[in-house]
Design an enzyme around this catalytic site. Structure first.
Site, PDB file in Angstrom:
ATOM      1  CG  HIS A   1      -1.961   4.930   4.065  1.00  0.00           C
ATOM      2  ND1 HIS A   1      -0.741   5.451   4.455  1.00  0.00           N
ATOM      3  CD2 HIS A   1      -2.902   5.820   4.448  1.00  0.00           C
ATOM      4  CE1 HIS A   1      -0.956   6.621   5.050  1.00  0.00           C
ATOM      5  NE2 HIS A   1      -2.246   6.869   5.043  1.00  0.00           N
ATOM      6  CB  ALA A   2      -2.843   0.631  -1.432  1.00  0.00           C
TER       7      ALA A   2
END
Length: 306
Positions: free
Chosen positions: A122-123
């Site tokens: 999710h980064a």
């Protein structure tokens, strides 16, 4: 006979406040369980180091990396990550990235390797989200491409949440094919476009899930013909996961991982595995779920005498 490379570092565990919902102790407990159950020996455990900052900046902006590492990230950006900042967490984050890079390199030389952390998908380049600070899968992929170790990479993401950061990072990169099979009604609310997304209905169980995996994996492998598969084996597809919304059992999880690894290795595609998400207040149950990846990998490694 050579043994499956497994990657672990004591720095994979960093202190968090009591009752924090991120299950940080699982990484150390996973290594202990694998050794205690005889799945791995201490001799086959590789210890990574933290990568140079320039490697992290293959994916993330200098400003973001600098702000996170020095603890000067603003409060809103920090809240979006969901983990309270500490020097220990910085060390943990960077070491886990180094672990996935080492896993990928060992997979290229051994045919199969497993991290005991990783999958922080999710980064995004300039911010973190959903317990993900730096995108280890993306950093490893970029680095191997930059070092000319590979020409084509498949990121095969079976975490219950879409690999949105990874999809966005490689949206214009033809050498990296992003595949995400995830629960449609789960985080992140705003999905990105992977090269191939397979959204799943809430409550899907073993049989339907495995059928989907068996439909898509051979097709994607033949289309992409990758030099390396980065496999995110999220255990949060389990029916008792706090953040999952699917309904797999331990048997389904093991069969999924065994199928993915068997299919790739039999066809000659090296696989680097990360454990992805898994959230449960019952820590022994959660750790066992994550260990199913390494149990499956050890079987496949022996079977093909890698």
């Amino acid at each position: 006979m050579p043994q499956l490379p497994v990657i672990y570092h004591p720095d994979y565990v960093a202190p968090l406040p009591p009752q924090h919902r991120f299950p940080m102790p699982k990484f150390g407990l996973l290594k202990e369980l694998l050794v205690n159950d005889g799945v791995v020996t201490t001799e086959q455990i590789y210890q990574p180091g933290a990568p140079p900052q320039s490697w992290i900046e293959q994916v993330h902006t200098t400003d973001y990396v600098q702000a996170y590492c020095t603890g000067t990230l603003d409060a809103k950006a920090q809240r979006r990550i969901g983990l309270p900042w500490s020097p220990n967490l910085v060390k943990r984050t960077c070491t886990a990235v180094g672990g996935t890079i080492l896993t990928a390199k060992l997979a290229l030389s051994h045919g199969l390797a497993c991290n005991t952390a990783g999958g922080t998908h999710h980064a995004f380049p300039s911010y973190g989200a959903g317990f993900c600070i730096f995108n280890d899968l993306a950093i490893a992929a970029r680095l191997l491409l930059a070092q000319n170790r590979v020409q084509r990479i498949l990121i095969f993401d079976l975490d219950v949440h879409q690999g949105d950061g990874t999809a966005w990072i490689f949206r214009d990169e033809p050498r990296v094919f992003t595949f995400s099979m995830h629960c449609e009604v789960n985080f992140p609310r705003q999905k990105q476009l992977s090269d191939l997304d397979v959204p799943l209905v809430e409550g899907m169980g073993d049989e339907d899930y495995l059928s989907k995996a068996q439909t898509y994996l051979p097709m994607v492998l033949s289309q992409v013909n990758p030099d390396l598969v980065l496999y995110d084996a999220g255990a949060d597809v389990h029916g008792r996961d706090r953040l999952g919304k699917l309904a797999l059992t331990n048997t389904g999880l093991y069969e999924r991982d065994r199928y993915v690894l068997d299919t790739c290795v039999a066809a000659g595609y090296p696989v680097a595995c990360v454990i992805g998400g898994g959230y449960d207040k019952n820590m022994p149950d959660l750790v066992y779920r994550h260990s199913l990846l390494h149990r499956a990998a050890a079987e496949v490694y022996r079977q093909y005498r890698l």
